[in-house]
Motif scaffolding. Structure first.
Motif, PDB file in Angstrom:
ATOM      1  N   ASN A 192       0.402  -2.893  20.107  1.00  0.00           N
ATOM      2  CA  ASN A 192       1.687  -3.676  20.747  1.00  0.00           C
ATOM      3  C   ASN A 192       2.459  -2.812  21.306  1.00  0.00           C
ATOM      4  O   ASN A 192       3.713  -2.856  21.929  1.00  0.00           O
ATOM      5  N   ALA A 193       1.874  -1.781  22.325  1.00  0.00           N
ATOM      6  CA  ALA A 193       2.508  -0.715  23.234  1.00  0.00           C
ATOM      7  C   ALA A 193       3.333  -1.720  24.068  1.00  0.00           C
ATOM      8  O   ALA A 193       2.663  -2.372  24.695  1.00  0.00           O
ATOM      9  N   GLY A 194       4.452  -1.117  24.354  1.00  0.00           N
ATOM     10  CA  GLY A 194       5.245  -1.508  25.494  1.00  0.00           C
ATOM     11  C   GLY A 194       6.120  -2.799  25.090  1.00  0.00           C
ATOM     12  O   GLY A 194       7.071  -3.157  25.477  1.00  0.00           O
ATOM     13  N   ALA A 195       5.813  -3.323  23.643  1.00  0.00           N
ATOM     14  CA  ALA A 195       6.741  -4.252  23.179  1.00  0.00           C
ATOM     15  C   ALA A 195       7.994  -3.798  22.445  1.00  0.00           C
ATOM     16  O   ALA A 195       7.866  -2.349  22.201  1.00  0.00           O
ATOM     17  N   HIS A 196       9.072  -4.578  22.171  1.00  0.00           N
ATOM     18  CA  HIS A 196      10.230  -3.897  21.536  1.00  0.00           C
ATOM     19  C   HIS A 196      10.369  -4.090  20.248  1.00  0.00           C
ATOM     20  O   HIS A 196       9.940  -5.050  19.633  1.00  0.00           O
ATOM     21  N   GLU A 214       8.379  -7.819  12.514  1.00  0.00           N
ATOM     22  CA  GLU A 214       7.048  -7.059  12.844  1.00  0.00           C
ATOM     23  C   GLU A 214       7.445  -6.345  14.274  1.00  0.00           C
ATOM     24  O   GLU A 214       8.320  -6.567  15.134  1.00  0.00           O
ATOM     25  N   GLU A 215       6.098  -5.563  14.531  1.00  0.00           N
ATOM     26  CA  GLU A 215       6.046  -5.104  15.697  1.00  0.00           C
ATOM     27  C   GLU A 215       6.221  -6.092  16.804  1.00  0.00           C
ATOM     28  O   GLU A 215       5.327  -7.007  16.862  1.00  0.00           O
ATOM     29  N   GLY A 216       7.113  -5.834  17.974  1.00  0.00           N
ATOM     30  CA  GLY A 216       7.062  -6.608  18.989  1.00  0.00           C
ATOM     31  C   GLY A 216       8.213  -7.838  19.018  1.00  0.00           C
ATOM     32  O   GLY A 216       8.269  -8.551  19.830  1.00  0.00           O
ATOM     33  N   ASP A 217       8.975  -7.865  17.621  1.00  0.00           N
ATOM     34  CA  ASP A 217       9.730  -9.015  17.419  1.00  0.00           C
ATOM     35  C   ASP A 217      11.060  -8.646  18.218  1.00  0.00           C
ATOM     36  O   ASP A 217      12.261  -9.297  18.071  1.00  0.00           O
ATOM     37  N   GLY A 218      11.378  -7.375  18.559  1.00  0.00           N
ATOM     38  CA  GLY A 218      12.705  -6.941  18.929  1.00  0.00           C
ATOM     39  C   GLY A 218      13.559  -7.806  19.914  1.00  0.00           C
ATOM     40  O   GLY A 218      14.551  -7.990  19.829  1.00  0.00           O
ATOM     41  N   MET A 219      12.809  -8.053  20.865  1.00  0.00           N
ATOM     42  CA  MET A 219      13.292  -8.872  22.113  1.00  0.00           C
ATOM     43  C   MET A 219      14.036 -10.490  21.647  1.00  0.00           C
ATOM     44  O   MET A 219      15.081 -10.766  21.808  1.00  0.00           O
ATOM     45  N   SER A 220      13.181 -10.890  20.549  1.00  0.00           N
ATOM     46  CA  SER A 220      13.647 -12.274  20.175  1.00  0.00           C
ATOM     47  C   SER A 220      14.733 -12.099  19.357  1.00  0.00           C
ATOM     48  O   SER A 220      15.920 -13.054  19.194  1.00  0.00           O
ATOM     49  N   PHE A 221      15.035 -11.081  18.576  1.00  0.00           N
ATOM     50  CA  PHE A 221      16.231 -10.787  17.886  1.00  0.00           C
ATOM     51  C   PHE A 221      17.441 -10.442  18.861  1.00  0.00           C
ATOM     52  O   PHE A 221      18.472 -10.941  18.483  1.00  0.00           O
ATOM     53  N   THR A 222      17.055  -9.553  20.032  1.00  0.00           N
ATOM     54  CA  THR A 222      18.117  -9.593  20.782  1.00  0.00           C
ATOM     55  C   THR A 222      18.662 -10.758  21.541  1.00  0.00           C
ATOM     56  O   THR A 222      19.889 -10.748  21.474  1.00  0.00           O
TER      57      THR A 222
END
Length: 391
Positions: free
Chosen positions: A178-182, A228-236
């Motif tokens: 998931n490199a590059g994901a938030h 999970e890895e990559g979920d960061g932007m949806s939470f933001t």
């Protein structure tokens, strides 16, 4: 006819207004002259009164100690909180429902419940020197190392960073599938490798500062990762949507306070033998301010009700941007007019117009600038047409 709010909402509106008038507003000038601080016993009393009103984490479920309140009730409360300067309204925790749904049971027990109970205090470390409204431009990294992540990066404008004991850190994954994901991480503020670079002075006078923090090889367990890895932007995005609506609500409260204060002043101020309020130029200014406030308030209430009704989240996202855009710019116009009506008094720090004139300016910047809101709104219009957004 007033907006048809439920009886419960009208009762909360009146109760929070009394709290602001009796517990917070009397301490505005003291806070202004003392770096945003009030005496410890007064702070404790203000926090207790907020808890007694049920203002702590209104968005969090009741079973975790939150309020379990509707978005409309929260907007009603935040509107009244917006009537006070110097961030004296920041007297309660504000855990949001997205965090509860995203967090593990371990995270809820370790961080979420204590924050709701006002036993711990969080801050968000997202913005960077080269990444503000464009969150995807962040350069902070998280590299997986066995059962840990190693965090690196420098975060700016970390609101309440001087008061918090846990940070929510946003980074991009440096490697792996998931490199590059938030990703978002809970990071205790005393974790080795965290350095406060400096705490800049800002236009407003708040006890909550906005320091710059540097993270250098900060190790946190995998259990600290939120979702999970990559979920960061949806939470933001969830966080932004909520904050933009509540910024709109608070801007309405600020505008309402300014209109009350300037109207009262204009009635008693005599100029060339007449009350200032009798001058047509002043009447026009007050009329414009009141009309714009009403429009913004209707936008806030309607958007809150739409979210409560479970309407399309993408439509609510665009509408929250419309709320923030219009309400923040409206409040800035009202503050500018208020300073002008007060004249020289309006340039004194002891005057509410002067304080709001400084404080409201940031509402057009944080949680996405006005320009970013316009891009979001236009994108929604181009993809979905006019009807879903405004009818």
């Amino acid at each position: 006819m007033p907006y048809p709010l439920p009886v419960e909402a009208r009762a909360l509106q009146a109760a929070v207004r009394r709290y602001v008038d009796e517990e917070l507003i009397p301490w505005e000038v003291h806070a202004e002259m003392n770096q945003g601080e009030v005496p410890p016993e007064i702070l404790a009393r203000q926090k207790k009164a907020a808890r007694d009103l049920g203002l702590n984490s209104m968005d969090a479920p009741k079973e975790l100690g939150g309020g379990g309140a509707s978005m409309l009730l929260q907007a009603i409360a935040q509107e009244q909180i917006g009537r006070v300067t110097n961030a004296l309204g920041w007297r309660f925790s504000n855990v949001q429902r997205w965090m509860v749904s995203a967090c593990s049971s371990y995270q809820i027990e370790t961080w979420v419940k204590p924050v709701i109970a006002d036993q711990r205090h969080e801050c968000y470390a997202i913005t960077e020197a080269e990444a503000g409204s464009d969150v995807d431009a962040i350069q902070a990294t998280a590299r997986r190392d066995g059962e840990h992540y190693v965090l690196n990066g420098e975060k700016w404008h970390v609101t309440s960073g001087n008061l918090a004991d846990v940070m929510i850190f946003q980074a991009k994954l440096a490697d792996g599938p998931n490199a590059g994901a938030h990703c978002l991480f809970f990071v205790d503020s005393d974790t080795p490798g965290i350095e406060m670079v400096r705490s800049p002075a800002y236009s407003h006078t708040f006890a909550a500062h906005h320091p710059i923090f540097r993270f250098k090889d900060v190790r946190v367990p995998v259990a600290n990762r939120i979702g999970e890895e990559g979920d960061g932007m949806s939470f933001t995005r969830d966080w932004f949507r909520y904050e933009r609506l509540m910024i709109g609500a608070r801007c309405c409260g600020a505008a309402a306070r300014l209109i009350d204060e300037t109207t009262a002043f204009a009635k008693q101020r005599v100029v060339f033998g007449d009350a200032l309020a009798d001058k047509q130029a002043i009447q026009f200014v007050l009329a414009d301010s009141l009309t714009e406030l009403w429009a913004a308030r209707l936008m806030v209430y309607r958007t809150a009700e739409a979210i409560d009704a479970g309407e399309d989240v993408k439509v609510s996202h665009a509408q929250s941007s419309m709320v923030k855009l219009y309400a923040s710019e409206m409040a800035n116009r009202v503050a500018d007019r208020a300073v002008q009506i007060f004249g020289g008094r309006g340039y004194m720090r002891e005057n509410v117009a002067e304080r709001f004139y400084r404080e409201l300016r940031v509402e057009r910047i944080w949680e996405g600038t006005s320009e970013i809101q316009r891009l979001i709104i236009a994108n929604g219009l181009l993809k979905r047409g006019q009807a879903p957004l405004v009818e």
